[in-house]
Design a protein around this motif. Structure first.
Motif, PDB file in Angstrom:
ATOM      1  N   LEU A 106       0.844  -1.259  -0.027  1.00 38.49           N
ATOM      2  CA  LEU A 106       0.135  -0.175   0.052  1.00 38.49           C
ATOM      3  C   LEU A 106       0.856   1.223  -0.077  1.00 38.49           C
ATOM      4  O   LEU A 106       0.631   2.154  -0.840  1.00 38.49           O
ATOM      5  N   LEU A 107       2.070   1.414   0.790  1.00 43.28           N
ATOM      6  CA  LEU A 107       2.662   2.336   0.902  1.00 43.28           C
ATOM      7  C   LEU A 107       3.584   2.666  -0.625  1.00 43.28           C
ATOM      8  O   LEU A 107       3.605   3.594  -0.989  1.00 43.28           O
ATOM      9  N   ILE A 108       4.040   1.568  -1.311  1.00 43.91           N
ATOM     10  CA  ILE A 108       4.430   1.585  -2.554  1.00 43.91           C
ATOM     11  C   ILE A 108       3.694   2.325  -3.546  1.00 43.91           C
ATOM     12  O   ILE A 108       3.924   3.239  -4.231  1.00 43.91           O
ATOM     13  N   VAL A 109       2.198   1.717  -3.472  1.00 45.09           N
ATOM     14  CA  VAL A 109       1.392   2.301  -4.330  1.00 45.09           C
ATOM     15  C   VAL A 109       0.946   3.905  -4.274  1.00 45.09           C
ATOM     16  O   VAL A 109       0.830   4.512  -5.083  1.00 45.09           O
ATOM     17  N   VAL A 110       0.963   4.157  -3.052  1.00 44.62           N
ATOM     18  CA  VAL A 110       0.678   5.518  -2.701  1.00 44.62           C
ATOM     19  C   VAL A 110       1.843   6.362  -3.317  1.00 44.62           C
ATOM     20  O   VAL A 110       1.695   7.584  -3.520  1.00 44.62           O
ATOM     21  N   MET A 111       3.008   5.945  -2.917  1.00 45.13           N
ATOM     22  CA  MET A 111       4.143   6.753  -3.488  1.00 45.13           C
ATOM     23  C   MET A 111       4.258   6.881  -4.771  1.00 45.13           C
ATOM     24  O   MET A 111       4.617   7.941  -5.341  1.00 45.13           O
ATOM     25  N   LEU A 112       4.059   5.878  -5.504  1.00 42.92           N
ATOM     26  CA  LEU A 112       4.047   5.709  -7.150  1.00 42.92           C
ATOM     27  C   LEU A 112       2.709   6.580  -7.663  1.00 42.92           C
ATOM     28  O   LEU A 112       3.023   7.514  -8.421  1.00 42.92           O
ATOM     29  N   PHE A 113       1.521   6.598  -7.267  1.00 44.22           N
ATOM     30  CA  PHE A 113       0.444   7.172  -7.777  1.00 44.22           C
ATOM     31  C   PHE A 113       0.064   8.504  -7.085  1.00 44.22           C
ATOM     32  O   PHE A 113      -0.557   9.537  -7.758  1.00 44.22           O
ATOM     33  N   GLY A 114       0.272   8.551  -5.854  1.00 51.27           N
ATOM     34  CA  GLY A 114      -0.216   9.745  -5.218  1.00 51.27           C
ATOM     35  C   GLY A 114      -1.583   9.721  -4.568  1.00 51.27           C
ATOM     36  O   GLY A 114      -2.531   8.727  -5.140  1.00 51.27           O
ATOM     37  N   THR A 115      -2.037  10.265  -3.314  1.00 51.87           N
ATOM     38  CA  THR A 115      -3.369  10.238  -2.898  1.00 51.87           C
ATOM     39  C   THR A 115      -4.521  10.584  -3.673  1.00 51.87           C
ATOM     40  O   THR A 115      -5.483   9.893  -3.708  1.00 51.87           O
TER      41      THR A 115
ATOM     42  N   GLY B 231      -9.323   9.788  -7.101  1.00 47.84           N
ATOM     43  CA  GLY B 231      -9.914   9.773  -8.417  1.00 47.84           C
ATOM     44  C   GLY B 231     -10.245   8.370  -8.973  1.00 47.84           C
ATOM     45  O   GLY B 231     -11.484   8.105  -9.500  1.00 47.84           O
ATOM     46  N   LEU B 232      -9.208   7.392  -8.841  1.00 48.80           N
ATOM     47  CA  LEU B 232      -9.375   6.197  -9.257  1.00 48.80           C
ATOM     48  C   LEU B 232     -10.565   5.409  -8.476  1.00 48.80           C
ATOM     49  O   LEU B 232     -11.486   4.634  -9.041  1.00 48.80           O
ATOM     50  N   GLY B 233     -10.413   5.723  -7.422  1.00 52.86           N
ATOM     51  CA  GLY B 233     -11.503   5.181  -6.308  1.00 52.86           C
ATOM     52  C   GLY B 233     -12.998   5.321  -6.668  1.00 52.86           C
ATOM     53  O   GLY B 233     -13.867   4.566  -6.671  1.00 52.86           O
ATOM     54  N   SER B 234     -13.047   6.753  -6.958  1.00 48.32           N
ATOM     55  CA  SER B 234     -14.444   7.269  -7.281  1.00 48.32           C
ATOM     56  C   SER B 234     -14.825   7.031  -8.475  1.00 48.32           C
ATOM     57  O   SER B 234     -16.050   6.723  -8.588  1.00 48.32           O
ATOM     58  N   ASP B 235     -13.978   6.756  -9.562  1.00 48.14           N
ATOM     59  CA  ASP B 235     -14.439   6.197 -10.954  1.00 48.14           C
ATOM     60  C   ASP B 235     -14.889   4.788 -10.748  1.00 48.14           C
ATOM     61  O   ASP B 235     -15.709   4.408 -11.398  1.00 48.14           O
ATOM     62  N   LEU B 236     -13.970   3.881  -9.883  1.00 49.85           N
ATOM     63  CA  LEU B 236     -14.470   2.750  -9.717  1.00 49.85           C
ATOM     64  C   LEU B 236     -15.537   2.488  -9.209  1.00 49.85           C
ATOM     65  O   LEU B 236     -16.599   1.606  -9.426  1.00 49.85           O
ATOM     66  N   GLY B 237     -15.884   3.269  -8.174  1.00 51.91           N
ATOM     67  CA  GLY B 237     -17.078   3.243  -7.475  1.00 51.91           C
ATOM     68  C   GLY B 237     -18.655   3.698  -8.235  1.00 51.91           C
ATOM     69  O   GLY B 237     -19.540   2.781  -8.233  1.00 51.91           O
TER      70      GLY B 237
END
Length: 60
Positions: free
Chosen positions: A13-22, A27-33
């Motif tokens: 999770l830490l690596i993903v947040v560092m790569l993509f940013g919060t 935005g990806l989460g809201s689009d997926l929802g």
């Protein structure tokens, strides 16, 4: 075979947040929802149309 531990999930999770940013992840989460809710709505609309057609055929 061993499962994934909590610490491994946190590191991923830490690596993903560092790569993509919060902001991008939010935005990806809201689009997926919204995509999932749209899919559920279309499935339920399809079910109600099918039930309506079945009732109409039974009446005839």
């Amino acid at each position: 075979m061993m499962g994934i531990s909590v610490w491994q999930l946190l590191i991923i999770l830490l690596i993903v947040v560092m790569l993509f940013g919060t902001k991008r992840l939010r935005g990806l989460g809201s689009d997926l929802g919204s995509a999932i809710s749209g899919f559920r709505k279309s499935v339920s609309d399809g079910d109600s149309v099918t039930q309506t057609e079945t009732v109409k055929q039974e009446i005839k």
